[in-house]
Design an enzyme around this catalytic site. Structure first.
Site, PDB file in Angstrom:
ATOM      1  N   CYS A   1      28.870  46.663  -1.852  1.00  0.00           N
ATOM      2  CA  CYS A   1      28.810  47.822  -2.210  1.00  0.00           C
ATOM      3  C   CYS A   1      27.062  47.090  -3.862  1.00  0.00           C
ATOM      4  O   CYS A   1      27.043  45.643  -3.597  1.00  0.00           O
ATOM      5  CB  CYS A   1      29.525  48.563  -3.634  1.00  0.00           C
ATOM      6  SG  CYS A   1      30.600  49.131  -2.158  1.00  0.00           S
TER       7      CYS A   1
ATOM      8  N   ARG B   1      22.312  47.630  -0.039  1.00  0.00           N
ATOM      9  CA  ARG B   1      23.696  47.086  -0.045  1.00  0.00           C
ATOM     10  C   ARG B   1      24.822  47.750   0.503  1.00  0.00           C
ATOM     11  O   ARG B   1      25.464  47.573   0.667  1.00  0.00           O
ATOM     12  CB  ARG B   1      23.969  46.229  -1.427  1.00  0.00           C
ATOM     13  CG  ARG B   1      22.935  45.489  -1.739  1.00  0.00           C
ATOM     14  CD  ARG B   1      23.862  44.649  -3.219  1.00  0.00           C
ATOM     15  NE  ARG B   1      25.015  44.138  -3.086  1.00  0.00           N
ATOM     16  CZ  ARG B   1      25.471  42.656  -2.227  1.00  0.00           C
ATOM     17  NH1 ARG B   1      25.293  42.094  -2.892  1.00  0.00           N
ATOM     18  NH2 ARG B   1      26.761  41.863  -2.871  1.00  0.00           N
TER      19      ARG B   1
ATOM     20  N   TRP C   1      28.738  50.903  -0.531  1.00  0.00           N
ATOM     21  CA  TRP C   1      29.255  51.191   0.939  1.00  0.00           C
ATOM     22  C   TRP C   1      30.597  51.133   1.740  1.00  0.00           C
ATOM     23  O   TRP C   1      31.339  50.348   0.989  1.00  0.00           O
ATOM     24  CB  TRP C   1      28.448  49.716   1.200  1.00  0.00           C
ATOM     25  CG  TRP C   1      27.945  50.105   3.441  1.00  0.00           C
ATOM     26  CD1 TRP C   1      27.192  50.553   4.112  1.00  0.00           C
ATOM     27  CD2 TRP C   1      28.764  49.368   4.078  1.00  0.00           C
ATOM     28  NE1 TRP C   1      27.040  50.106   4.821  1.00  0.00           N
ATOM     29  CE2 TRP C   1      28.178  49.538   5.166  1.00  0.00           C
ATOM     30  CE3 TRP C   1      29.698  48.237   3.870  1.00  0.00           C
ATOM     31  CZ2 TRP C   1      28.810  49.068   6.929  1.00  0.00           C
ATOM     32  CZ3 TRP C   1      30.820  48.528   5.035  1.00  0.00           C
ATOM     33  CH2 TRP C   1      29.920  48.691   6.193  1.00  0.00           C
TER      34      TRP C   1
ATOM     35  N   ASN D   1      33.090  45.361  -6.137  1.00  0.00           N
ATOM     36  CA  ASN D   1      32.331  45.576  -4.644  1.00  0.00           C
ATOM     37  C   ASN D   1      33.768  44.403  -4.164  1.00  0.00           C
ATOM     38  O   ASN D   1      33.532  43.018  -4.713  1.00  0.00           O
ATOM     39  CB  ASN D   1      30.940  45.031  -4.550  1.00  0.00           C
ATOM     40  CG  ASN D   1      30.893  43.963  -3.225  1.00  0.00           C
ATOM     41  OD1 ASN D   1      30.355  44.384  -3.046  1.00  0.00           O
ATOM     42  ND2 ASN D   1      29.718  42.739  -3.270  1.00  0.00           N
ATOM     43  N   GLY D   2      34.576  44.633  -3.373  1.00  0.00           N
ATOM     44  CA  GLY D   2      35.024  43.607  -2.316  1.00  0.00           C
ATOM     45  C   GLY D   2      36.291  44.249  -1.839  1.00  0.00           C
ATOM     46  O   GLY D   2      36.083  45.865  -1.826  1.00  0.00           O
TER      47      GLY D   2
ATOM     48  N   GLU E   1      23.217  39.142  25.480  1.00  0.00           N
ATOM     49  CA  GLU E   1      22.755  39.227  23.867  1.00  0.00           C
ATOM     50  C   GLU E   1      21.643  38.512  23.489  1.00  0.00           C
ATOM     51  O   GLU E   1      21.040  38.533  23.541  1.00  0.00           O
ATOM     52  CB  GLU E   1      23.840  38.983  23.279  1.00  0.00           C
ATOM     53  CG  GLU E   1      23.909  39.011  21.774  1.00  0.00           C
ATOM     54  CD  GLU E   1      23.021  40.848  21.177  1.00  0.00           C
ATOM     55  OE1 GLU E   1      22.917  41.765  21.847  1.00  0.00           O
ATOM     56  OE2 GLU E   1      22.850  40.602  20.289  1.00  0.00           O
TER      57      GLU E   1
ATOM     58  N   LYS F   1      17.926  40.144  22.293  1.00  0.00           N
ATOM     59  CA  LYS F   1      17.823  38.746  20.977  1.00  0.00           C
ATOM     60  C   LYS F   1      16.656  39.372  21.423  1.00  0.00           C
ATOM     61  O   LYS F   1      15.147  39.039  20.315  1.00  0.00           O
ATOM     62  CB  LYS F   1      18.133  38.294  20.250  1.00  0.00           C
ATOM     63  CG  LYS F   1      19.034  38.529  19.303  1.00  0.00           C
ATOM     64  CD  LYS F   1      19.662  39.642  18.257  1.00  0.00           C
ATOM     65  CE  LYS F   1      18.882  40.350  17.980  1.00  0.00           C
ATOM     66  NZ  LYS F   1      20.663  41.828  18.589  1.00  0.00           N
TER      67      LYS F   1
ATOM     68  N   GLU G   1      13.846  41.776  22.750  1.00  0.00           N
ATOM     69  CA  GLU G   1      13.615  42.961  20.886  1.00  0.00           C
ATOM     70  C   GLU G   1      12.329  42.545  20.743  1.00  0.00           C
ATOM     71  O   GLU G   1      11.770  43.260  19.727  1.00  0.00           O
ATOM     72  CB  GLU G   1      15.046  43.092  20.186  1.00  0.00           C
ATOM     73  CG  GLU G   1      15.877  42.932  21.070  1.00  0.00           C
ATOM     74  CD  GLU G   1      16.918  44.008  19.953  1.00  0.00           C
ATOM     75  OE1 GLU G   1      17.520  45.131  20.129  1.00  0.00           O
ATOM     76  OE2 GLU G   1      18.509  43.244  19.689  1.00  0.00           O
TER      77      GLU G   1
ATOM     78  N   HIS H   1      20.809  34.954  43.795  1.00  0.00           N
ATOM     79  CA  HIS H   1      20.532  36.134  44.267  1.00  0.00           C
ATOM     80  C   HIS H   1      19.106  37.113  43.839  1.00  0.00           C
ATOM     81  O   HIS H   1      19.500  38.249  44.353  1.00  0.00           O
ATOM     82  CB  HIS H   1      21.676  37.056  44.723  1.00  0.00           C
ATOM     83  CG  HIS H   1      22.681  36.502  45.085  1.00  0.00           C
ATOM     84  ND1 HIS H   1      23.062  36.080  46.441  1.00  0.00           N
ATOM     85  CD2 HIS H   1      24.454  36.051  44.422  1.00  0.00           C
ATOM     86  CE1 HIS H   1      24.424  35.828  46.552  1.00  0.00           C
ATOM     87  NE2 HIS H   1      24.998  35.614  45.513  1.00  0.00           N
TER      88      HIS H   1
ATOM     89  N   LYS I   1      16.913  51.491  14.393  1.00  0.00           N
ATOM     90  CA  LYS I   1      18.238  51.164  14.234  1.00  0.00           C
ATOM     91  C   LYS I   1      19.399  51.657  15.122  1.00  0.00           C
ATOM     92  O   LYS I   1      20.440  51.700  14.969  1.00  0.00           O
ATOM     93  CB  LYS I   1      18.473  50.888  12.255  1.00  0.00           C
ATOM     94  CG  LYS I   1      19.859  50.089  12.184  1.00  0.00           C
ATOM     95  CD  LYS I   1      19.684  48.808  12.517  1.00  0.00           C
ATOM     96  CE  LYS I   1      21.089  47.639  12.279  1.00  0.00           C
ATOM     97  NZ  LYS I   1      21.431  46.877  12.696  1.00  0.00           N
TER      98      LYS I   1
END
Ligand code: G6P
Length: 607
Positions: free
Chosen positions: A2, A27, A73, A97-98, A480, A484, A487, A503, A602
């Site tokens: 947050c 945040r 958040w 925050n935490g 992945e 990356k 993209e 193959h 996103k």
């Protein structure tokens, strides 16, 4: 993650805190609130939604020289008016925050003493604790005593109606920085919150508490010893500061991984590392022990986490796992098996295809779970159970820290499943969990490869095609890695199972064709070495990421990056970090918009 801010001084506290919150909105942005002094009394205004919604509710004509604010958040309790900060108790108002790990025990005790809770948050216990100790102690001493009971991570800023010339901040594993001028003081999660007003800063360290008045500041350790620290001038621009000094959110998020992984692990392993905290999956032990089959379903990067999950769960817990891409799964006529569990993996919790897969399973009477980053998202609400990854908001479109946190969630789940089914000895369980506790520090080590990776990127960034190859757990890592690169740099990159290369993809190989191998010191080593040799024989350019320093692989590689490993499951995280950095540097050299690559979004909320 947050955003918090406090102000005390000669200017309008309301305006400064609201402006600071807007700059901290990256945040978190699901709810917001502010507390200030109005005619000597604390007044709070809060709402579900963004800062602009909060701003519309605040009467800016109120003159106050002290205020605290929060942009949330969510971690504990979904976004709502009640769960929005500040939280109050008696004369105390507080933003946090935490994550407070022992909040449930503290809450029980406080309830027995008659304290009434208005929210589902872990934060409210801190406000009540300070209020409780204030009955005998000063504001400062009460805050000190209250935080001595907390376990977990916190950055808090507190104000007290009865000592309204003071703001107190405490930091433990969550960031807090103070801004200092002669007549005013700022305190926030991050510098951009006050950079337009002042650039003399004091970065608090873990276990430090600061007491601010408009004219002074006093720094202490949590146990009350006074400390000296001089403010430091910083030269960041506002936008640099928002990204923590990093050029892009993606790079910042790559670098946040040690912290994000620690947050995913926090509170999920018993303190003696003997076992996983089952309640974090919101499934009971009996349910967990009875699943006969698992379906892991997702899109994009989260789908790659599913494949890693399959390898982990089948090996560790010996339960059959089917994986599928959500857009395929939702239209397949799936033959669901009784007593199975469908797990969707989604950073945002809002991906349309993934939600459709979830609803499809629910309709078929299958138990569901989501592994999800955004608290209160549709996936977290609709699934029967939820495991939050707690990796903090991810702003860069290409997923990085959310992916590695998903792997940790799946690792924990594999161990929990194995343990409840008696598939794992106590010693192995403990070994796996001790390994996991090493992960944040080893992720820091992996980040130290950055310079080497940058050099490598300079050598190859003009190549039009890349092939990524791995076996076993390294196959999804290869997928992945290729995703990356594709993209964000727009280079054509393909991930393949190394054994499948013969193959088809081998036809692509000609002199200088770059092939990225991810090689572990495991049962696949010799087989993978043979694949490397096949590429060598065709003059491909071999780039190897490996945790083993075996001569045969080093000699065959044109470029070799040694990644320190932990165990083959967790090495998927450690290999992914340099691959993310590689994609980032290549994209940068090609002049691409790293945070917002063309044509991508996103969160894909359409089919
Ligand atoms: C989009 C994003 C990816 C992400 C995927 C799934 O394609 O660009 O980075 O992996 O959606 O998103 P989710 O939020 O469901 O994990």
């Amino acid at each position: 993650m947050c955003g918090i801010i406090g102000y005390i001084g000669s200017k309008s506290a309301l305006e400064i805190v609201l402006d600071g919150l807007k700059r901290l909105e990256y945040r978190g942005y699901d709810s917001a609130g502010i507390a200030f002094l109005d005619n000597g009394r604390i007044k709070t205004v809060k709402c579900k939604g963004k800062i602009k919604d909060l701003e519309a509710l605040v009467d800016k004509n109120v003159i106050s020289s002290i205020a605290i604010g929060h942009t949330r958040w969510a971690t504990h309790g979904r976004p709502s008016y009640e769960n929005a900060h500040p939280h109050c108790s008696g004369t105390i108002a507080l933003v946090h925050n935490g994550i407070i790990e022992n909040y449930a025990e503290l809450k029980e005790e406080l309830k027995k003493e008659g304290y009434i809770f208005n929210s589902e948050t872990d934060t409210e216990v801190i406000a009540h604790l300070i209020n409780k100790y204030k009955k005998e102690l000063s504001f400062e001493e009460a805050t000190r005593k209250a935080v001595s009971h907390l376990k977990g991570s916190y950055a808090i800023v507190v104000m007290d109606e009865s000592e309204s010339n003071k703001l107190i901040g405490v930091r433990m594993e969550s960031p807090l920085v103070v801004g200092v001028t002669e007549t005013e003081k700022f305190i926030a999660s991050d510098v951009p919150a006050f950079l337009s007003h002042c650039n003399e800063t004091i970065f608090l360290e873990d276990g430090e508490m600061i007491v601010l008045t408009p004219e002074s500041f006093k720094l202490y350790t949590i146990d009350g010893k006074e400390k000296n620290k001089k403010p430091v001038k910083i030269t960041w621009t506002a936008s640099m500061a928002e990204k923590g000094g990093f050029k892009h959110f993606m790079l910042k998020e790559i670098y946040e991984q040690p912290r994000a992984l620690a947050d995913t692990i926090r509170g999920r392993v018993l303190p003696d590392a003997s076992s996983v905290v089952l309640s974090e999956f919101h499934l009971n032990a009996e349910e967990i022990s009875q699943f006969k089959k698992l379906y892991l379903i997702a899109c994009g990067t989260s789908f790659h986490a599913c494949i890693i999950g399959k390898y982990m769960i089948e090996k560790i817990a010996r339960i059959p796992v089917e994986v599928d891409i959500a857009s395929e799964f939702r239209y397949r006529e799936v033959l669901f098996e009784k007593d199975s569990l469908l797990v969707i993996i989604t950073q945002s919790g809002e991906t349309a295809d993934t939600l459709a897969a979830l609803r499809y399973a629910k309709k078929s009477g299958i138990k569901t779970m989501s592994i999800c980053n955004v608290v209160g998202s549709t996936a977290s609400r609709e699934a029967d159970a939820v495991f939050y990854t707690h990796s903090g908001p991810e702003i860069g479109v290409a997923s990085t820290k959310a992916f590695t946190s998903q792997i940790v969630g799946l690792y924990l789940f594999a161990i929990a499943l194995a343990s409840s089914r008696g598939m794992i000895t106590k010693e192995t369980e403990e070994k796996f969990l001790k390994d996991l506790l090493l992960l944040p520090r080893m992720a820091e080590e992996a980040l130290k490869l950055d310079n080497k990776i940058q050099q490598l990127a300079k050598e190859v960034y003009r190549k039009p095609n890349f092939l990524y190859l791995g076996r076993g757990l390294n196959y999804p890592v290869a997928l992945e890695g290729a995703l990356k690169l594709k993209e964000i740099s727009y280079i054509h990159a393909e991930g393949y199972a190394a054994g499948e290369m013969k193959h088809g993809p081998i036809a692509l190989i000609e002199e200088g064709f770059p092939v990225v191998f991810i090689v572990s010191n495991d049962i696949y080593l010799d087989k993978t070495v043979s694949n490397v040799q096949e590429i060598k024989a065709r003059d491909g350019f071999i780039i190897t990421f490996s945790d083993t320093l075996t001569d045969k692989i080093m000699e065959l590689s044109d470029r070799f990056i040694h990644v320190e490993g932990i165990n083959s499951y967790l090495n998927t995280v450690l290999f992914s970090i340099p691959l993310q950095l590689f994609a980032y540097h290549v994209a940068l050299l090609r002049g691409c918009d790293v945070d917002q690559p063309r044509n991508l979004a996103k969160s894909v909320t359409v089919e």
